[in-house]
Design a protein around this motif. Structure first.
Motif, mmCIF file in Angstrom:
data_model
loop_
_atom_site.group_PDB
_atom_site.id
_atom_site.type_symbol
_atom_site.label_atom_id
_atom_site.label_comp_id
_atom_site.label_asym_id
_atom_site.label_seq_id
_atom_site.Cartn_x
_atom_site.Cartn_y
_atom_site.Cartn_z
ATOM 1 N N PRO A 140 0.841 -1.195 0.000
ATOM 2 C CA PRO A 140 0.000 0.000 0.000
ATOM 3 C C PRO A 140 0.879 1.250 0.000
ATOM 4 O O PRO A 140 2.015 1.218 0.487
ATOM 5 C CB PRO A 140 -0.793 -0.122 1.303
ATOM 6 C CG PRO A 140 0.045 -0.997 2.168
ATOM 7 C CD PRO A 140 0.773 -1.934 1.249
ATOM 8 N N PRO A 141 0.383 2.347 -0.545
ATOM 9 C CA PRO A 141 1.188 3.563 -0.540
ATOM 10 C C PRO A 141 1.446 4.035 0.888
ATOM 11 O O PRO A 141 0.574 3.920 1.749
ATOM 12 C CB PRO A 141 0.335 4.569 -1.308
ATOM 13 C CG PRO A 141 -1.042 4.013 -1.317
ATOM 14 C CD PRO A 141 -0.927 2.530 -1.139
ATOM 15 N N GLN A 142 2.635 4.529 1.113
ATOM 16 C CA GLN A 142 2.985 4.989 2.451
ATOM 17 C C GLN A 142 2.298 6.302 2.740
ATOM 18 O O GLN A 142 2.220 7.183 1.886
ATOM 19 C CB GLN A 142 4.488 5.153 2.572
ATOM 20 C CG GLN A 142 5.221 3.841 2.566
ATOM 21 C CD GLN A 142 6.690 4.040 2.888
ATOM 22 O OE1 GLN A 142 7.155 5.154 3.055
ATOM 23 N NE2 GLN A 142 7.415 2.937 2.971
ATOM 24 N N LYS A 143 1.807 6.393 3.948
ATOM 25 C CA LYS A 143 1.150 7.632 4.376
ATOM 26 C C LYS A 143 2.210 8.517 5.013
ATOM 27 O O LYS A 143 2.938 8.094 5.891
ATOM 28 C CB LYS A 143 0.037 7.330 5.370
ATOM 29 C CG LYS A 143 -1.066 6.508 4.756
ATOM 30 C CD LYS A 143 -2.128 6.175 5.772
ATOM 31 C CE LYS A 143 -3.183 5.298 5.144
ATOM 32 N NZ LYS A 143 -4.162 4.837 6.099
ATOM 33 N N THR A 144 2.264 9.730 4.554
ATOM 34 C CA THR A 144 3.217 10.677 5.134
ATOM 35 C C THR A 144 2.435 11.622 6.034
ATOM 36 O O THR A 144 1.680 12.465 5.549
ATOM 37 C CB THR A 144 3.946 11.470 4.040
ATOM 38 O OG1 THR A 144 2.980 12.087 3.204
ATOM 39 C CG2 THR A 144 4.821 10.560 3.201
ATOM 40 N N PRO A 145 2.555 11.463 7.333
ATOM 41 C CA PRO A 145 1.789 12.310 8.249
ATOM 42 C C PRO A 145 2.327 13.736 8.265
ATOM 43 O O PRO A 145 3.511 13.972 8.049
ATOM 44 C CB PRO A 145 1.994 11.633 9.601
ATOM 45 C CG PRO A 145 3.298 10.920 9.465
ATOM 46 C CD PRO A 145 3.403 10.516 8.016
ATOM 47 N N PHE A 146 1.418 14.646 8.458
ATOM 48 C CA PHE A 146 1.825 16.034 8.631
ATOM 49 C C PHE A 146 2.467 16.177 10.009
ATOM 50 O O PHE A 146 2.201 15.401 10.923
ATOM 51 C CB PHE A 146 0.620 16.964 8.523
ATOM 52 C CG PHE A 146 0.069 17.033 7.146
ATOM 53 C CD1 PHE A 146 -1.003 16.261 6.772
ATOM 54 C CD2 PHE A 146 0.657 17.864 6.203
ATOM 55 C CE1 PHE A 146 -1.518 16.315 5.505
ATOM 56 C CE2 PHE A 146 0.155 17.931 4.928
ATOM 57 C CZ PHE A 146 -0.945 17.144 4.576
ATOM 58 N N PHE A 147 3.266 17.172 10.177
ATOM 59 C CA PHE A 147 4.025 17.373 11.407
ATOM 60 C C PHE A 147 3.110 17.431 12.626
ATOM 61 O O PHE A 147 3.343 16.786 13.632
ATOM 62 C CB PHE A 147 4.854 18.653 11.300
ATOM 63 C CG PHE A 147 5.587 18.983 12.552
ATOM 64 C CD1 PHE A 147 5.161 19.987 13.390
ATOM 65 C CD2 PHE A 147 6.709 18.256 12.913
ATOM 66 C CE1 PHE A 147 5.837 20.276 14.555
ATOM 67 C CE2 PHE A 147 7.395 18.537 14.061
ATOM 68 C CZ PHE A 147 6.952 19.559 14.892
ATOM 69 N N PHE A 148 2.025 18.166 12.524
ATOM 70 C CA PHE A 148 1.185 18.351 13.703
ATOM 71 C C PHE A 148 0.177 17.211 13.899
ATOM 72 O O PHE A 148 -0.485 17.143 14.903
ATOM 73 C CB PHE A 148 0.463 19.697 13.672
ATOM 74 C CG PHE A 148 -0.241 19.988 12.386
ATOM 75 C CD1 PHE A 148 0.424 20.654 11.364
ATOM 76 C CD2 PHE A 148 -1.550 19.608 12.188
ATOM 77 C CE1 PHE A 148 -0.216 20.927 10.182
ATOM 78 C CE2 PHE A 148 -2.189 19.886 11.012
ATOM 79 C CZ PHE A 148 -1.526 20.545 9.996
ATOM 80 N N PHE A 149 0.040 16.286 12.951
ATOM 81 C CA PHE A 149 -0.823 15.135 13.122
ATOM 82 C C PHE A 149 -0.036 13.873 13.471
ATOM 83 O O PHE A 149 -0.610 12.814 13.603
ATOM 84 C CB PHE A 149 -1.632 14.859 11.843
ATOM 85 C CG PHE A 149 -2.710 15.847 11.585
ATOM 86 C CD1 PHE A 149 -2.670 16.647 10.463
ATOM 87 C CD2 PHE A 149 -3.758 15.992 12.472
ATOM 88 C CE1 PHE A 149 -3.661 17.563 10.219
ATOM 89 C CE2 PHE A 149 -4.751 16.906 12.233
ATOM 90 C CZ PHE A 149 -4.712 17.702 11.113
ATOM 91 N N LYS A 150 1.253 13.997 13.587
ATOM 92 C CA LYS A 150 2.103 12.844 13.830
ATOM 93 C C LYS A 150 1.796 12.237 15.204
ATOM 94 O O LYS A 150 1.687 12.940 16.194
ATOM 95 C CB LYS A 150 3.576 13.256 13.753
ATOM 96 C CG LYS A 150 4.503 12.094 13.713
ATOM 97 C CD LYS A 150 5.911 12.557 13.417
ATOM 98 C CE LYS A 150 6.812 11.353 13.303
ATOM 99 N NZ LYS A 150 8.159 11.739 12.937
ATOM 100 N N LYS A 151 1.624 10.899 15.213
ATOM 101 C CA LYS A 151 1.369 10.199 16.466
ATOM 102 C C LYS A 151 2.626 10.157 17.310
ATOM 103 O O LYS A 151 3.701 9.918 16.799
ATOM 104 C CB LYS A 151 0.934 8.765 16.175
ATOM 105 C CG LYS A 151 -0.521 8.575 16.136
ATOM 106 C CD LYS A 151 -0.809 7.088 16.066
ATOM 107 C CE LYS A 151 -2.272 6.833 16.210
ATOM 108 N NZ LYS A 151 -2.584 5.424 16.109
#
Length: 190
Positions: A173-184
């Motif tokens: 599956p394509p990798q999800k690149t989280p935004f800085f402020f949504f990063k877990k």
């Protein structure tokens, strides 16, 4: 960068001099033994594809239309995929491009400007000429050509293109690149 300079040189030279202006007079395209009629076309280029995109993301084959006709008795539209060689313009609209079907797609281009229009999205695709397993191209004069991004001037020749081998691949599956402020963040509470 070197290839981009070659593209620029060949594209500019070709646009000005139009050496491929009457391509139908010096080229013959045969798909699985069927000669493709190029007499009523103003093509300046032919592309043989086995993947959906080329030239940095240009989708020359374009999107395929879905069939709308259906039987009156059943509400479900029949999904019939043509098998083998297709050269009919009406039937080619419905042909799907799939790199696992062991077929290649033959597309005609009206020139370097049309290629730019397809690349930028101003035009959806080139002219579909055929979908087949074997292509034979015969030229009667020197023409600019390229394979896998490498351009050159080709003297008169016969080129045979056929499906040779296929390697199965597995795509994740394509990798999800989280935004800085949504990063877990993993925080453990002790």
């Amino acid at each position: 960068m070197k290839n981009k300079l070659w593209y620029f040189e060949f594209g500019t030279t070709e646009t000005i001099s139009a050496t491929c202006k009457k391509l139908n007079e010096c080229i013959e395209v045969e798909c699985d033994g069927i000669i493709v009629d190029l007499s009523n076309t103003s093509l300046e280029g032919i592309a043989v594809l086995n993947i959906p995109s080329m030239h940095g993301g240009s989708h020359l084959w374009g999107e395929s239309k879905k069939r709308r006709n259906y039987n009156r008795m059943s509400k479900k539209a029949p999904e019939r995929a043509p098998a083998g060689t297709v050269t009919d313009a009406k039937e080619l609209k419905f042909c799907m491009q799939d790199f696992s079907d062991q077929l290649v797609e033959v597309v005609g281009l009206e020139g370097a400007i049309e290629m730019g229009q397809i690349y930028t999205g101003l035009k959806s695709a080139g002219r579909r000429l055929a979908q087949c397993a074997n292509v034979t191209i015969r030229t009667s004069r020197r023409l600019p050509m390229q394979i896998d991004g490498e351009p050159w001037m080709q003297p008169p020749c016969t080129i045979r293109i056929t499906h040779m081998n296929q390697v199965p691949i597995l795509l994740g599956p394509p990798q999800k690149t989280p935004f800085f402020f949504f990063k877990k963040r993993n925080r453990s509470r002790d």
